[in-house]
Design a protein around this motif. Structure first.
Motif, PDB file in Angstrom:
ATOM      1  N   PRO A 130     -27.487  -9.060   8.157  1.00 51.79           N
ATOM      2  CA  PRO A 130     -26.697  -8.453   7.072  1.00 51.79           C
ATOM      3  C   PRO A 130     -27.252  -7.094   6.660  1.00 51.79           C
ATOM      4  N   PRO A 131     -26.398  -6.177   6.210  1.00 49.46           N
ATOM      5  CA  PRO A 131     -26.900  -4.963   5.564  1.00 49.46           C
ATOM      6  C   PRO A 131     -27.622  -5.325   4.270  1.00 49.46           C
ATOM      7  N   LEU A 132     -28.431  -4.393   3.761  1.00 49.73           N
ATOM      8  CA  LEU A 132     -29.318  -4.697   2.631  1.00 49.73           C
ATOM      9  C   LEU A 132     -28.572  -5.234   1.406  1.00 49.73           C
ATOM     10  N   ASN A 133     -27.433  -4.637   1.076  1.00 52.53           N
ATOM     11  CA  ASN A 133     -26.716  -5.075  -0.125  1.00 52.53           C
ATOM     12  C   ASN A 133     -26.206  -6.505   0.010  1.00 52.53           C
ATOM     13  N   GLU A 134     -25.710  -6.861   1.206  1.00 55.74           N
ATOM     14  CA  GLU A 134     -25.232  -8.222   1.440  1.00 55.74           C
ATOM     15  C   GLU A 134     -26.390  -9.213   1.487  1.00 55.74           C
ATOM     16  N   LEU A 135     -27.501  -8.780   2.070  1.00 55.40           N
ATOM     17  CA  LEU A 135     -28.678  -9.642   2.137  1.00 55.40           C
ATOM     18  C   LEU A 135     -29.170 -10.001   0.736  1.00 55.40           C
ATOM     19  N   GLN A 136     -29.183  -9.015  -0.156  1.00 58.26           N
ATOM     20  CA  GLN A 136     -29.633  -9.283  -1.521  1.00 58.26           C
ATOM     21  C   GLN A 136     -28.740 -10.311  -2.200  1.00 58.26           C
ATOM     22  N   VAL A 137     -27.444 -10.188  -2.013  1.00 62.45           N
ATOM     23  CA  VAL A 137     -26.517 -11.166  -2.587  1.00 62.45           C
ATOM     24  C   VAL A 137     -26.786 -12.555  -2.009  1.00 62.45           C
ATOM     25  N   ALA A 138     -26.974 -12.608  -0.693  1.00 67.32           N
ATOM     26  CA  ALA A 138     -27.159 -13.897  -0.027  1.00 67.32           C
ATOM     27  C   ALA A 138     -28.441 -14.589  -0.476  1.00 67.32           C
ATOM     28  N   ILE A 139     -29.531 -13.833  -0.592  1.00 66.80           N
ATOM     29  CA  ILE A 139     -30.795 -14.469  -0.974  1.00 66.80           C
ATOM     30  C   ILE A 139     -30.804 -14.817  -2.457  1.00 66.80           C
ATOM     31  N   ASP A 140     -30.125 -14.031  -3.289  1.00 67.96           N
ATOM     32  CA  ASP A 140     -29.970 -14.408  -4.698  1.00 67.96           C
ATOM     33  C   ASP A 140     -29.253 -15.758  -4.795  1.00 67.96           C
ATOM     34  N   LEU A 141     -28.180 -15.887  -4.039  1.00 71.72           N
ATOM     35  CA  LEU A 141     -27.415 -17.131  -4.058  1.00 71.72           C
ATOM     36  C   LEU A 141     -28.225 -18.285  -3.469  1.00 71.72           C
ATOM     37  N   PHE A 142     -28.999 -17.993  -2.426  1.00 72.24           N
ATOM     38  CA  PHE A 142     -29.876 -19.014  -1.837  1.00 72.24           C
ATOM     39  C   PHE A 142     -30.789 -19.624  -2.902  1.00 72.24           C
ATOM     40  N   CYS A 143     -31.405 -18.766  -3.694  1.00 71.46           N
ATOM     41  CA  CYS A 143     -32.329 -19.241  -4.724  1.00 71.46           C
ATOM     42  C   CYS A 143     -31.606 -20.086  -5.769  1.00 71.46           C
ATOM     43  N   ILE A 144     -30.390 -19.664  -6.156  1.00 71.69           N
ATOM     44  CA  ILE A 144     -29.602 -20.439  -7.113  1.00 71.69           C
ATOM     45  C   ILE A 144     -29.277 -21.817  -6.537  1.00 71.69           C
ATOM     46  N   CYS A 145     -28.834 -21.851  -5.283  1.00 73.98           N
ATOM     47  CA  CYS A 145     -28.459 -23.123  -4.651  1.00 73.98           C
ATOM     48  C   CYS A 145     -29.661 -24.042  -4.487  1.00 73.98           C
ATOM     49  N   ALA A 146     -30.811 -23.471  -4.083  1.00 77.59           N
ATOM     50  CA  ALA A 146     -32.016 -24.277  -3.906  1.00 77.59           C
ATOM     51  C   ALA A 146     -32.458 -24.904  -5.227  1.00 77.59           C
ATOM     52  N   GLU A 147     -32.417 -24.115  -6.295  1.00 76.63           N
ATOM     53  CA  GLU A 147     -32.836 -24.652  -7.588  1.00 76.63           C
ATOM     54  C   GLU A 147     -31.811 -25.648  -8.132  1.00 76.63           C
ATOM     55  N   LEU A 148     -30.533 -25.348  -7.948  1.00 78.05           N
ATOM     56  CA  LEU A 148     -29.495 -26.270  -8.407  1.00 78.05           C
ATOM     57  C   LEU A 148     -29.607 -27.616  -7.701  1.00 78.05           C
ATOM     58  N   ALA A 149     -29.834 -27.588  -6.382  1.00 83.76           N
ATOM     59  CA  ALA A 149     -29.991 -28.836  -5.625  1.00 83.76           C
ATOM     60  C   ALA A 149     -31.210 -29.614  -6.108  1.00 83.76           C
ATOM     61  N   ALA A 150     -32.293 -28.900  -6.420  1.00 86.55           N
ATOM     62  CA  ALA A 150     -33.508 -29.563  -6.901  1.00 86.55           C
ATOM     63  C   ALA A 150     -33.301 -30.176  -8.283  1.00 86.55           C
ATOM     64  N   VAL A 151     -32.666 -29.423  -9.176  1.00 86.57           N
ATOM     65  CA  VAL A 151     -32.420 -29.928 -10.533  1.00 86.57           C
ATOM     66  C   VAL A 151     -31.533 -31.168 -10.490  1.00 86.57           C
ATOM     67  N   GLU A 152     -30.482 -31.115  -9.670  1.00 86.92           N
ATOM     68  CA  GLU A 152     -29.579 -32.263  -9.583  1.00 86.92           C
ATOM     69  C   GLU A 152     -30.266 -33.485  -8.990  1.00 86.92           C
ATOM     70  N   LYS A 153     -31.172 -33.255  -8.028  1.00 88.72           N
ATOM     71  CA  LYS A 153     -31.925 -34.382  -7.471  1.00 88.72           C
ATOM     72  C   LYS A 153     -32.841 -34.998  -8.537  1.00 88.72           C
ATOM     73  N   LEU A 154     -33.493 -34.160  -9.301  1.00 85.26           N
ATOM     74  CA  LEU A 154     -34.394 -34.659 -10.350  1.00 85.26           C
ATOM     75  C   LEU A 154     -33.608 -35.420 -11.417  1.00 85.26           C
ATOM     76  N   LEU A 155     -32.443 -34.902 -11.780  1.00 83.92           N
ATOM     77  CA  LEU A 155     -31.617 -35.584 -12.772  1.00 83.92           C
ATOM     78  C   LEU A 155     -31.116 -36.934 -12.266  1.00 83.92           C
ATOM     79  N   ALA A 156     -30.804 -36.987 -10.977  1.00 82.11           N
ATOM     80  CA  ALA A 156     -30.314 -38.233 -10.378  1.00 82.11           C
ATOM     81  C   ALA A 156     -31.396 -39.301 -10.349  1.00 82.11           C
ATOM     82  N   GLN A 157     -32.651 -38.855 -10.333  1.00 84.62           N
ATOM     83  CA  GLN A 157     -33.756 -39.825 -10.291  1.00 84.62           C
ATOM     84  C   GLN A 157     -34.048 -40.370 -11.688  1.00 84.62           C
TER      85      GLN A 157
END
Length: 413
Positions: free
Chosen positions: A386-413
């Motif tokens: 990806p070009p730099l601007n798209e890469l920044q968007v993608a990795i920002d979203l990656f971090c959101i998704c990773a944390e959201l998945a972790a929070v939901e797993k912790l809540l489910a436990q």
């Protein structure tokens, strides 16, 4: 619950943008491909088609490749040119051919692997999915060997090779795919010193990133072939490299290097398989890259493009995920990937969230044999395309998704 709501709102805002971003493979971006356009004019009627020793590259012949290309790959791989065979555009193709030959014909006078009963292969993981795909294609049982900071777990490897059914091991020894680990000197020496029970055991030494440094402080890899030769084990090593991420991935040049005994065996197959590979492409490459010094200058240009992309990924991971206890990652000094280990049980969910929001990544589990990550944890980030601007968007979203998945797993436990 409050953090989950915040993350869900952020995620929904990205999802509404209808993104279409691809981070699925380690493909060079257009800015890197542009670095090599001089290749397209390196061989023509004005420059001529004849090699330094008088071979007309437009014609048949030259099973081992042209002299200039064998010499160049000898420099790249740290091997004498006479122990190098230069092939087509794909080192993966050369690996596939070698495993196929071992399975159905046998290597160096040994019986075909597939007639010997159980056949097993050692697969350091996280590792390269296409290596695993080759062995799975031929029905070879894959045994996962954990990767460490120094390379494969050699205690495990040394124990496993005592089984005569174990026929080889995949290795990406420098800036490994995906972790960016370079094997330590001790690991290389222990691989060279292996005494496998199988006489046809082979180390598939895929040195794909041997010149792909990102920073001035370069990793250094000990020469496996030389270490093995000191012990009389040189037949155990089959090395591979290519110019796929030096010049054009789809139109580069690949090579293998091995002992004279192995090369004689390999040529016995090649004489049936081909009359010779694309010598014009070999000549094209060696006119632009006559020696290792020229390759290093080329790789500085690639590094100048790649460094900002790796910086975006690593800086964002540090800003958004560090200290939260839900992710850890490597900081590679070369190669093409950043390997991230998420909270166990969340990698697949992270990928699902990304895909729904329009970001394509390598599937969860792909870095393990059979696509089965026992922890559902490891993900491979490929920043190059990806070009730099798209890469920044993608990795920002990656971090959101990773944390959201972790929070939901912790809540489910």
């Amino acid at each position: 619950l409050q953090r989950q709501k915040e993350l869900q709102a952020l995620y929904n805002s990205y999802k509404s943008r209808e993104l279409r971003l691809d981070m699925s493979r380690g493909k060079p971006g257009a800015d890197q491909l542009d670095i090599s356009t001089d290749l397209l004019n390196a061989v023509n009627e004005a420059t001529g088609f004849v090699t330094e020793d008088g071979v007309d590259t437009r014609n048949y012949g030259g099973l081992d490749g042209i002299t200039e290309a064998r010499r160049l790959f000898g420099e790249i791989m740290g091997m004498p040119p006479e122990l190098v065979i230069v092939g087509g555009n794909s080192s993966l193709n050369m690996m596939f051919d070698y495993i196929c030959t071992a399975c159905v014909k046998g290597i160096c006078g040994n019986a075909p692997w597939l007639t010997q009963g159980a056949v097993k292969f050692l697969c350091p993981a996280p590792g390269y999915d296409r290596h695993f795909a080759i062995t799975q294609y031929f029905g070879i049982e894959m045994i996962t060997v954990p990767m460490t900071e120094n390379g494969p777990d050699m205690d495990r490897v040394e124990a496993l090779v005592q089984d005569p059914a174990v026929k080889g091991m995949w290795c990406v020894p420098m800036y490994s795919n995906p972790q960016g680990v370079t094997y330590s000197d001790d690991t290389v020496r222990r691989i060279a010193a292996l005494n496998p029970a199988a006489p046809d055991f082979r180390i598939m030494w895929d040195n794909a990133y041997c010149v792909h440094h990102l920073y001035e402080q370069e990793d250094v890899l000990l020469n496996l072939y030389r270490e093995a030769a000191k012990l009389g084990h040189e037949d155990m090593v089959i090395q591979f490299a290519s110019t796929s991420k030096i010049s054009f991935p789809g139109a580069g040049v690949a090579a293998l290097a091995a002992s004279a005994h192995n090369l004689t065996d390999i040529r016995s197959r090649m004489t049936v398989q081909t009359i010779g590979f694309d010598k014009i492409n070999m000549l094209r490459h060696t006119r632009i890259f006559p020696d290792m010094a020229a390759v290093k200058e080329q790789m500085k240009k690639h590094a100048a493009v790649m460094r900002p992309k790796f910086d975006i990924v690593l800086n964002t991971l540090n800003t958004e995920l560090a200290g939260k206890g839900i992710a850890r990652w490597h900081n590679p000094r070369g190669g093409y990937f950043v390997s991230v280990d998420l909270m166990p049980g969340t990698a697949k969910e992270t990928i699902r969230l990304l895909k729904e929001a329009g970001v394509t990544m390598t599937p969860a589990g792909a870095t393990y044999p059979y696509g089965a990550d026992p922890e559902d944890s490891n993900l491979r980030i490929a920043p190059s395309y990806p070009p730099l601007n798209e890469l920044q968007v993608a990795i920002d979203l990656f971090c959101i998704c990773a944390e959201l998945a972790a929070v939901e797993k912790l809540l489910a436990q």
